[in-house]
Design a protein around this motif. Structure first.
Motif, PDB file in Angstrom:
ATOM      1  N   ASP A   2       0.865  -1.179   0.000  1.00  0.00           N
ATOM      2  CA  ASP A   2       0.000   0.000   0.000  1.00  0.00           C
ATOM      3  C   ASP A   2       0.898   1.222   0.000  1.00  0.00           C
ATOM      4  O   ASP A   2       1.955   1.216   0.636  1.00  0.00           O
ATOM      5  CB  ASP A   2      -0.912   0.006   1.231  1.00  0.00           C
ATOM      6  N   ASP A   3       0.495   2.250  -0.703  1.00  0.00           N
ATOM      7  CA  ASP A   3       1.303   3.464  -0.759  1.00  0.00           C
ATOM      8  C   ASP A   3       1.187   4.288   0.516  1.00  0.00           C
ATOM      9  O   ASP A   3       2.006   5.161   0.764  1.00  0.00           O
ATOM     10  CB  ASP A   3       0.950   4.309  -1.988  1.00  0.00           C
ATOM     11  N   GLU A   4       0.198   4.007   1.358  1.00  0.00           N
ATOM     12  CA  GLU A   4       0.002   4.743   2.606  1.00  0.00           C
ATOM     13  C   GLU A   4       0.584   3.953   3.781  1.00  0.00           C
ATOM     14  O   GLU A   4       0.104   2.855   4.094  1.00  0.00           O
ATOM     15  CB  GLU A   4      -1.493   4.972   2.852  1.00  0.00           C
ATOM     16  N   PRO A   5       1.605   4.504   4.454  1.00  0.00           N
ATOM     17  CA  PRO A   5       2.207   3.783   5.583  1.00  0.00           C
ATOM     18  C   PRO A   5       1.185   3.395   6.655  1.00  0.00           C
ATOM     19  O   PRO A   5       1.263   2.304   7.215  1.00  0.00           O
ATOM     20  CB  PRO A   5       3.235   4.768   6.138  1.00  0.00           C
ATOM     21  N   SER A  10      -1.725  -0.664   9.802  1.00  0.00           N
ATOM     22  CA  SER A  10      -3.006  -0.859  10.483  1.00  0.00           C
ATOM     23  C   SER A  10      -3.521  -2.296  10.447  1.00  0.00           C
ATOM     24  O   SER A  10      -4.424  -2.634  11.197  1.00  0.00           O
ATOM     25  CB  SER A  10      -4.071   0.073   9.886  1.00  0.00           C
ATOM     26  N   LEU A  11      -2.954  -3.150   9.615  1.00  0.00           N
ATOM     27  CA  LEU A  11      -3.426  -4.528   9.558  1.00  0.00           C
ATOM     28  C   LEU A  11      -3.108  -5.300  10.837  1.00  0.00           C
ATOM     29  O   LEU A  11      -3.766  -6.289  11.133  1.00  0.00           O
ATOM     30  CB  LEU A  11      -2.833  -5.251   8.345  1.00  0.00           C
ATOM     31  N   ALA A  12      -2.134  -4.854  11.597  1.00  0.00           N
ATOM     32  CA  ALA A  12      -1.773  -5.433  12.897  1.00  0.00           C
ATOM     33  C   ALA A  12      -1.479  -6.928  12.830  1.00  0.00           C
ATOM     34  O   ALA A  12      -1.658  -7.646  13.799  1.00  0.00           O
ATOM     35  CB  ALA A  12      -2.880  -5.154  13.920  1.00  0.00           C
ATOM     36  N   VAL A  76      -7.381  -7.948  -1.976  1.00  0.00           N
ATOM     37  CA  VAL A  76      -7.207  -6.618  -2.534  1.00  0.00           C
ATOM     38  C   VAL A  76      -7.981  -5.620  -1.692  1.00  0.00           C
ATOM     39  O   VAL A  76      -9.044  -5.925  -1.157  1.00  0.00           O
ATOM     40  CB  VAL A  76      -7.655  -6.542  -4.016  1.00  0.00           C
ATOM     41  N   MET A  77      -7.402  -4.430  -1.564  1.00  0.00           N
ATOM     42  CA  MET A  77      -8.000  -3.363  -0.774  1.00  0.00           C
ATOM     43  C   MET A  77      -8.078  -2.122  -1.649  1.00  0.00           C
ATOM     44  O   MET A  77      -7.194  -1.881  -2.458  1.00  0.00           O
ATOM     45  CB  MET A  77      -7.144  -3.058   0.455  1.00  0.00           C
ATOM     46  N   ILE A  78      -9.139  -1.385  -1.471  1.00  0.00           N
ATOM     47  CA  ILE A  78      -9.255  -0.125  -2.216  1.00  0.00           C
ATOM     48  C   ILE A  78     -10.168   0.813  -1.450  1.00  0.00           C
ATOM     49  O   ILE A  78     -11.136   0.380  -0.821  1.00  0.00           O
ATOM     50  CB  ILE A  78      -9.766  -0.359  -3.648  1.00  0.00           C
ATOM     51  N   GLY A  79      -9.838   2.075  -1.489  1.00  0.00           N
ATOM     52  CA  GLY A  79     -10.657   3.082  -0.821  1.00  0.00           C
ATOM     53  C   GLY A  79     -11.741   3.667  -1.713  1.00  0.00           C
ATOM     54  O   GLY A  79     -12.476   4.530  -1.305  1.00  0.00           O
TER      55      GLY A  79
END
Length: 86
Positions: A2-5, A10-12, A76-79
């Motif tokens: 992910d491009d956002e740190p 946050s996946l922990a 896959v994740m997307i906002g």
């Protein structure tokens, strides 16, 4: 990947005892996957952001990774809710 740190952190998954390798772009993810694959190590699960501004996104990254391991499991994740993939 992910491009956002904050999203990568946050996946922990580390808190649950999993080893985590973070990358911010598909090219880095492919390189890490290839390095591990060549040494006989494999990932159990991949998390990919579909959209990486200015970089290689999740779908394109998975195409390349699946050439090494067609059975790799990925989430896959997307906002964005308007993605055709979703």
């Amino acid at each position: 990947m992910d491009d956002e740190p904050i999203m990568r952190e946050s996946l922990a998954l580390r808190d649950l005892g999993h080893e985590v390798i973070e990358t911010e772009d598909g090219r880095f993810a492919i390189d890490r996957f290839r390095q591990n694959w060549e040494t006989g190590l494999n990932f159990d699960l991949l998390f990919h952001d579909l959209t990486i501004p200015g970089g290689l996104g999740g779908c394109e990254t998975l195409e390349v990774i699946r050439a090494f391991n067609p059975g790799v499991c990925a989430v896959v994740m997307i906002g964005y809710t308007y993605s055709k993939v979703m």
